[in-house]
Design an enzyme around this catalytic site. Structure first.
Site, mmCIF file in Angstrom:
data_model
loop_
_atom_site.group_PDB
_atom_site.id
_atom_site.type_symbol
_atom_site.label_atom_id
_atom_site.label_comp_id
_atom_site.label_asym_id
_atom_site.label_seq_id
_atom_site.Cartn_x
_atom_site.Cartn_y
_atom_site.Cartn_z
ATOM 1 N N ARG A 143 0.897 -1.070 -0.150
ATOM 2 C CA ARG A 143 -0.162 -0.194 0.063
ATOM 3 C C ARG A 143 0.854 1.263 0.122
ATOM 4 N NH1 ARG A 143 -5.067 0.331 4.039
ATOM 5 N NH2 ARG A 143 -5.781 1.469 2.378
ATOM 6 N N ASP A 162 -1.845 8.821 8.040
ATOM 7 C CA ASP A 162 -1.156 7.703 7.471
ATOM 8 C C ASP A 162 0.280 8.224 6.938
ATOM 9 O OD1 ASP A 162 -4.168 6.625 6.935
ATOM 10 O OD2 ASP A 162 -2.947 5.109 6.621
HETATM 11 O O1 MRU Z 1 -7.469 2.302 4.363
HETATM 12 P P1 MRU Z 1 -7.187 2.338 5.987
HETATM 13 O O2 MRU Z 1 -8.368 1.774 6.903
HETATM 14 O O3 MRU Z 1 -5.924 1.314 6.303
HETATM 15 O O4 MRU Z 1 -6.950 3.553 6.393
HETATM 16 C C1 MRU Z 1 -6.765 3.775 7.787
HETATM 17 C C2 MRU Z 1 -6.869 5.513 8.250
HETATM 18 O O5 MRU Z 1 -6.878 6.158 7.484
HETATM 19 C C3 MRU Z 1 -6.394 5.737 9.802
HETATM 20 O O6 MRU Z 1 -6.970 7.028 9.953
HETATM 21 C C4 MRU Z 1 -4.691 5.570 9.864
HETATM 22 O O7 MRU Z 1 -4.328 4.701 9.040
HETATM 23 C C5 MRU Z 1 -4.374 5.873 11.215
HETATM 24 S S1 MRU Z 1 -4.781 4.413 12.235
HETATM 25 C C6 MRU Z 1 -4.073 4.566 13.780
#
Ligand code: MRU
Length: 356
Positions: free
Chosen positions: A98, A246
């Protein structure tokens, strides 16, 4: 008082040569089922399809993914040179599973750096032992970082109800969470409020996962469709918005789940403080601006046929970015394990993240 047990998102099992076990989040909240990953293909698939998700959790999965890669070298009886080459090739695949959450690349790089301390004659089993030590260290550290973020975050949350987005709890990390840890820590300290969570289209991490985690702990939670956030904020019922991240750039621009930017704009329009919570591993100081963050675009089917039910006519196309970027100027403070960065500027970020 003992804090309530939090769900575990992933764990290493030494059974049968070792495997990474992942709580399959695509099945929640209906079913609690674990999958065992004994090859890197399975780890990459689990990360891509969001069986394990959330920036810190996919970083930890990447760290254990390297241990799985070394296990493949052991099974294939590769010699030391070939084992190292195999692990490095699999490291590149894991890091690319990812693109947006920098924690994944950060954790894989840490494992690779640990290998550099080993002699070139190290066997696949030696590589595996070193990588397991590093993955466990990353996992243990994340638990401690989450606790610190929870404490700092609880201290800055104003009284009143709180709105969050996506899932930033135990499921998204190796510990209690980031933004959600701030909320649950405040609750454990005796403060009382209601948590509003956006359902978080299209994959419903807010409705399926955040509402489930809070429900498990007996914290009142109300799910709203993402489009209702403006109406909620205009009502004056919410004292603060807090979300995860992220990737955070050197100037504080923050990538997080799609819909976060809209929420930040709405919070500013209604003078509601907007906070981000993330460990230092989520910062990418090699880039300055949010425009440099790679934004993952996902399959159109997630939008056109949510949860497998067709919603748009055949032939319709979809725009499905998984993340957006909130500019630093809309963020009141960033909660890290080292304290709260406020105001959010290049200087305050560097000062907070520099080694003591
Ligand atoms: O696509 P995802 O579910 O992995 O996205 C997760 C998020 O956007 C969260 O807010 C981020 O990773 C922080 S998790 C502590």
């Amino acid at each position: 008082m003992t804090p309530p047990a939090v769900p575990v998102s992933l764990r290493w099992s030494d059974e049968a040569g070792g495997r990474l076990e992942i709580l399959d989040q695509t099945l929640l909240p209906g079913r609690l089922a674990w999958i065992g990953c004994r090859d890197v293909d399975a780890v990459v698939e689990a990360i891509r399809s969001l069986r394990v998700r959330g920036a810190p959790a996919i970083g930890i999965a990447g760290g254990y993914g390297l241990v799985v890669a070394a296990g493949e070298a052991i099974r294939d009886r590769l010699d030391p040179d070939a084992s190292r080459a195999h692990v490095l090739a699999q490291a590149a695949r894991l890091a690319a599973a990812r693109p947006t959450a920098v924690n994944l690349r950060w954790a894989v790089d840490r494992g690779v750096a640990a290998l550099e301390t080993l002699s070139s004659t190290g066997t696949a089993a030696d590589l595996q032992a070193t990588l397991l030590g590093e993955a466990r260290a990353i996992h243990d550290e994340d638990r401690r970082l989450c606790d610190a973020i929870g404490r700092h975050g609880a201290a800055i949350l104003p009284d009143g109800d709180v709105l969050t987005h996506c899932n930033t709890g135990a499921l998204a990390t190796g510990g209690a969470g980031t933004a959600l840890a701030a909320i649950t820590t405040a609750w454990d300290q005796g403060r009382r409020f209601r948590v509003y969570t956006d359902e978080t289209r299209p994959l419903l991490q807010g409705a399926r996962l955040t509402a489930w985690e809070l429900g498990q702990r007996g914290i009142p939670v109300t799910v709203l469709v993402d489009a209702a956030a403006g109406h909620l904020l205009a009502s004056g019922r919410v004292g603060a918005v807090i979300v995860g991240a992220d990737r955070i750039t050197a100037c504080g621009d923050t990538a997080n789940k799609i819909g976060t930017y809209s929420l930040a704009v709405l919070a500013a329009a209604h003078a509601v403080p907007f906070f981000v919570a993330a460990p230092s591993s989520t910062f990418d100081l090699s880039i300055e601006s949010g425009t440099e963050i790679p934004i993952e675009e996902r399959d159109a089917a997630e939008v056109l046929a949510p949860l497998g039910v067709r919603a748009a006519p055949a032939g319709a196309t979809a725009f499905n970015p998984a993340f957006d970027v909130t500019p630093a100027r809309l963020i009141r403070g960033i909660v890290t394990e080292r304290g709260v960065i406020a105001p959010v500027t290049r200087e305050t970020i560097v000062r907070t993240l520099s080694p003591a």
